[in-house]
Motif scaffolding. Sequence first.
Motif, PDB file in Angstrom:
ATOM      1  N   GLU A  30       0.854  -1.186   0.000  1.00 30.56           N
ATOM      2  CA  GLU A  30       0.000   0.000   0.000  1.00 30.56           C
ATOM      3  C   GLU A  30       0.890   1.235   0.000  1.00 30.56           C
ATOM      4  O   GLU A  30       1.820   1.347   0.796  1.00 30.56           O
ATOM      5  CB  GLU A  30      -0.915   0.020   1.215  1.00 30.56           C
ATOM      6  CG  GLU A  30      -1.868   1.202   1.230  1.00 30.56           C
ATOM      7  CD  GLU A  30      -2.816   1.179   2.419  1.00 30.56           C
ATOM      8  OE1 GLU A  30      -3.685   2.059   2.492  1.00 30.56           O
ATOM      9  OE2 GLU A  30      -2.686   0.273   3.273  1.00 30.56           O
ATOM     10  N   GLY A  31       0.579   2.156  -0.898  1.00 28.00           N
ATOM     11  CA  GLY A  31       1.359   3.388  -0.955  1.00 28.00           C
ATOM     12  C   GLY A  31       2.807   3.112  -1.321  1.00 28.00           C
ATOM     13  O   GLY A  31       3.109   2.558  -2.367  1.00 28.00           O
ATOM     14  N   PHE A  54       2.510   5.961  -8.948  1.00 29.04           N
ATOM     15  CA  PHE A  54       1.400   6.456  -8.136  1.00 29.04           C
ATOM     16  C   PHE A  54       1.167   5.604  -6.891  1.00 29.04           C
ATOM     17  O   PHE A  54       0.144   5.731  -6.219  1.00 29.04           O
ATOM     18  CB  PHE A  54       0.138   6.541  -8.989  1.00 29.04           C
ATOM     19  CG  PHE A  54       0.392   7.238 -10.293  1.00 29.04           C
ATOM     20  CD1 PHE A  54       0.559   8.609 -10.338  1.00 29.04           C
ATOM     21  CD2 PHE A  54       0.530   6.511 -11.465  1.00 29.04           C
ATOM     22  CE1 PHE A  54       0.839   9.257 -11.530  1.00 29.04           C
ATOM     23  CE2 PHE A  54       0.805   7.145 -12.661  1.00 29.04           C
ATOM     24  CZ  PHE A  54       0.971   8.525 -12.699  1.00 29.04           C
ATOM     25  N   GLY A  55       2.130   4.730  -6.603  1.00 32.34           N
ATOM     26  CA  GLY A  55       2.076   3.938  -5.386  1.00 32.34           C
ATOM     27  C   GLY A  55       1.313   2.643  -5.550  1.00 32.34           C
ATOM     28  O   GLY A  55       0.579   2.428  -6.516  1.00 32.34           O
ATOM     29  N   HIS A  56       1.498   1.771  -4.582  1.00 28.93           N
ATOM     30  CA  HIS A  56       0.784   0.496  -4.556  1.00 28.93           C
ATOM     31  C   HIS A  56      -0.671   0.723  -4.154  1.00 28.93           C
ATOM     32  O   HIS A  56      -0.954   1.442  -3.189  1.00 28.93           O
ATOM     33  CB  HIS A  56       1.432  -0.446  -3.540  1.00 28.93           C
ATOM     34  CG  HIS A  56       2.832  -0.835  -3.883  1.00 28.93           C
ATOM     35  ND1 HIS A  56       3.135  -1.880  -4.720  1.00 28.93           N
ATOM     36  CD2 HIS A  56       4.022  -0.301  -3.496  1.00 28.93           C
ATOM     37  CE1 HIS A  56       4.448  -1.995  -4.831  1.00 28.93           C
ATOM     38  NE2 HIS A  56       5.009  -1.048  -4.099  1.00 28.93           N
ATOM     39  N   ASN A  58      -3.137   2.351  -5.393  1.00 24.00           N
ATOM     40  CA  ASN A  58      -3.701   3.705  -5.466  1.00 24.00           C
ATOM     41  C   ASN A  58      -5.219   3.613  -5.624  1.00 24.00           C
ATOM     42  O   ASN A  58      -5.718   2.965  -6.550  1.00 24.00           O
ATOM     43  CB  ASN A  58      -3.076   4.450  -6.651  1.00 24.00           C
ATOM     44  CG  ASN A  58      -3.538   5.896  -6.729  1.00 24.00           C
ATOM     45  OD1 ASN A  58      -4.662   6.168  -7.121  1.00 24.00           O
ATOM     46  ND2 ASN A  58      -2.659   6.807  -6.359  1.00 24.00           N
ATOM     47  N   ARG A  59      -5.929   4.261  -4.734  1.00 22.39           N
ATOM     48  CA  ARG A  59      -7.376   4.081  -4.671  1.00 22.39           C
ATOM     49  C   ARG A  59      -8.068   4.498  -5.955  1.00 22.39           C
ATOM     50  O   ARG A  59      -8.999   3.827  -6.421  1.00 22.39           O
ATOM     51  CB  ARG A  59      -7.931   4.867  -3.472  1.00 22.39           C
ATOM     52  CG  ARG A  59      -9.420   4.682  -3.224  1.00 22.39           C
ATOM     53  CD  ARG A  59      -9.889   3.242  -3.295  1.00 22.39           C
ATOM     54  NE  ARG A  59      -9.066   2.322  -2.525  1.00 22.39           N
ATOM     55  CZ  ARG A  59      -9.116   1.020  -2.644  1.00 22.39           C
ATOM     56  NH1 ARG A  59      -9.933   0.458  -3.540  1.00 22.39           N
ATOM     57  NH2 ARG A  59      -8.348   0.250  -1.900  1.00 22.39           N
ATOM     58  N   ARG A  60      -7.638   5.596  -6.563  1.00 23.49           N
ATOM     59  CA  ARG A  60      -8.279   6.029  -7.806  1.00 23.49           C
ATOM     60  C   ARG A  60      -8.104   4.976  -8.897  1.00 23.49           C
ATOM     61  O   ARG A  60      -9.032   4.695  -9.660  1.00 23.49           O
ATOM     62  CB  ARG A  60      -7.694   7.367  -8.261  1.00 23.49           C
ATOM     63  CG  ARG A  60      -8.150   8.552  -7.426  1.00 23.49           C
ATOM     64  CD  ARG A  60      -7.599   9.850  -7.961  1.00 23.49           C
ATOM     65  NE  ARG A  60      -8.057  10.157  -9.329  1.00 23.49           N
ATOM     66  CZ  ARG A  60      -7.792  11.298  -9.959  1.00 23.49           C
ATOM     67  NH1 ARG A  60      -7.071  12.246  -9.346  1.00 23.49           N
ATOM     68  NH2 ARG A  60      -8.243  11.499 -11.185  1.00 23.49           N
ATOM     69  N   GLY A 259      -0.276   2.259 -14.320  1.00 22.24           N
ATOM     70  CA  GLY A 259      -0.466   2.535 -12.899  1.00 22.24           C
ATOM     71  C   GLY A 259      -0.060   1.409 -11.968  1.00 22.24           C
ATOM     72  O   GLY A 259      -0.464   1.403 -10.806  1.00 22.24           O
ATOM     73  N   MET A 302      -4.883  11.946 -13.556  1.00 21.45           N
ATOM     74  CA  MET A 302      -4.044  12.282 -12.406  1.00 21.45           C
ATOM     75  C   MET A 302      -2.856  13.135 -12.822  1.00 21.45           C
ATOM     76  O   MET A 302      -2.470  14.081 -12.116  1.00 21.45           O
ATOM     77  CB  MET A 302      -3.588  11.000 -11.719  1.00 21.45           C
ATOM     78  CG  MET A 302      -4.728  10.239 -11.047  1.00 21.45           C
ATOM     79  SD  MET A 302      -4.342   8.508 -10.684  1.00 21.45           S
ATOM     80  CE  MET A 302      -3.124   8.691  -9.398  1.00 21.45           C
ATOM     81  N   PRO A 380       7.926   5.478  -5.157  1.00 22.71           N
ATOM     82  CA  PRO A 380       6.658   5.999  -5.682  1.00 22.71           C
ATOM     83  C   PRO A 380       6.561   7.496  -5.432  1.00 22.71           C
ATOM     84  O   PRO A 380       7.049   8.007  -4.407  1.00 22.71           O
ATOM     85  CB  PRO A 380       5.601   5.236  -4.879  1.00 22.71           C
ATOM     86  CG  PRO A 380       6.292   3.979  -4.435  1.00 22.71           C
ATOM     87  CD  PRO A 380       7.715   4.376  -4.193  1.00 22.71           C
ATOM     88  N   VAL A 382       4.216   9.121  -4.468  1.00 23.68           N
ATOM     89  CA  VAL A 382       3.339   9.410  -3.332  1.00 23.68           C
ATOM     90  C   VAL A 382       4.073   9.295  -1.998  1.00 23.68           C
ATOM     91  O   VAL A 382       3.481   9.543  -0.943  1.00 23.68           O
ATOM     92  CB  VAL A 382       2.116   8.466  -3.323  1.00 23.68           C
ATOM     93  CG1 VAL A 382       1.280   8.658  -4.581  1.00 23.68           C
ATOM     94  CG2 VAL A 382       2.550   7.007  -3.173  1.00 23.68           C
TER      95      VAL A 382
END
Length: 401
Positions: A30-31, A54-56, A58-60, A259, A302, A380, A382
């Motif tokens: 995560e993240g 955009f990180g692990h 990523n919610r979007r 992503g 994004m 990442p 983020v």
Amino acid sequence: MSTTADAIRSADAHSAHNYHPLPLVVASAEGAWMTDVEGRRYLDMLAGYSALNFGHGNRRLIDAARAQLERVTLTSRAFHHDRFAEFCTELAALCGKEMVLPMNTGAEAVETAVKTARKWGYEVKGVPDGHAKIVVAADNFHGRTTTVVSFSTDHDARDHFGPYTPGFEIVPYGDLTALAHAVTENTVAVLLEPIQGEAGVLVPPAGYLRGVRELTRERNVLFMADEIQSGLGRTGRTFACEHEGVVPDVYILGKALGGGVVPVSAVVADRDVLGVFRPGQHGSTFGGNPLACAVALEVISMLRTGEFQGRATELGEHLHRELNLLVGGGAVTAVRGRGLWAGVDIDPSRGTGREISEKLMELGVLVKDTHGSTIRIAPPLVISKEDLDWGLSQLRSVLGA
């Protein structure tokens, strides 16, 4: 749940040994953080070689993928689907170009760019059929297909995979004079990474990309920029070429375009270049599939905010400031890079790149070595400043700096 040792033993027994991974087994992420099968957390300072900008998780991006998974995931290009036109339109606009040819992996996109340049050379420039030449740079990394390794100077990637594909001329990276001498009337393209990632995050001399752009325009040659690692926010700009105000004829994209959720790649150019293709001349079953388009559209959205480019600029300045403090103290011999991306040459007295990577892993930080003495840092975008500083403190500890 398998232990780390069990999982590694099974992988070694049943998978080809084409990678030499660090000895950990990731179970979730995560993240900017990953957790292994035994519950230990690690700060990811590699980000899937920039595929995870955009990180692990990523919610979007996960939400976009989940919504598309419920609708349709694959049609093949035998039919239109309702995400394809929007994806091509938005990606073309992001690049300031007119057309998109979607594929899956970065290597596929490079192969597509090679075919594009040759076809353009024969049908538009007028090069005699079968005589097209593409100029590339030494120490490049564009993938590992048989065509791509034909113009690699990395012995591990190239040796014993011949016979090799002809039609490529290799010149030193950053040398405009050598490039000018290599370009002939049969040259159809110059293919370069704006920053050479696998080679150790090598940044070319100031003015080099501008010189390449001027030369290729004067000689009626396509400038194809492989922005698979350097593009989509990593260097603090949407594309690394922007640092010199350069717009190539062809963008080659991948990694972060998906992503970290699905493989997505693309060749992006104007109509006078990509318009050479006709039905049946190139394709991919999965290229431009609905799931890929849905995720990539969210990536494009994004990037349009500028948030991630700004984070890469701000945190990148901090990263390089801190890393450069290590140079000359007997721990680090050189630091290169741009934005949130760095190649760090380790003084041999402190260990090899692999040894430093393993020691960092023991402290909960993940990086990867290349070319013996170099480690690559590309977290990442983020990542928080606090986490970045913690990771750098572990590096200082390992180096005794």
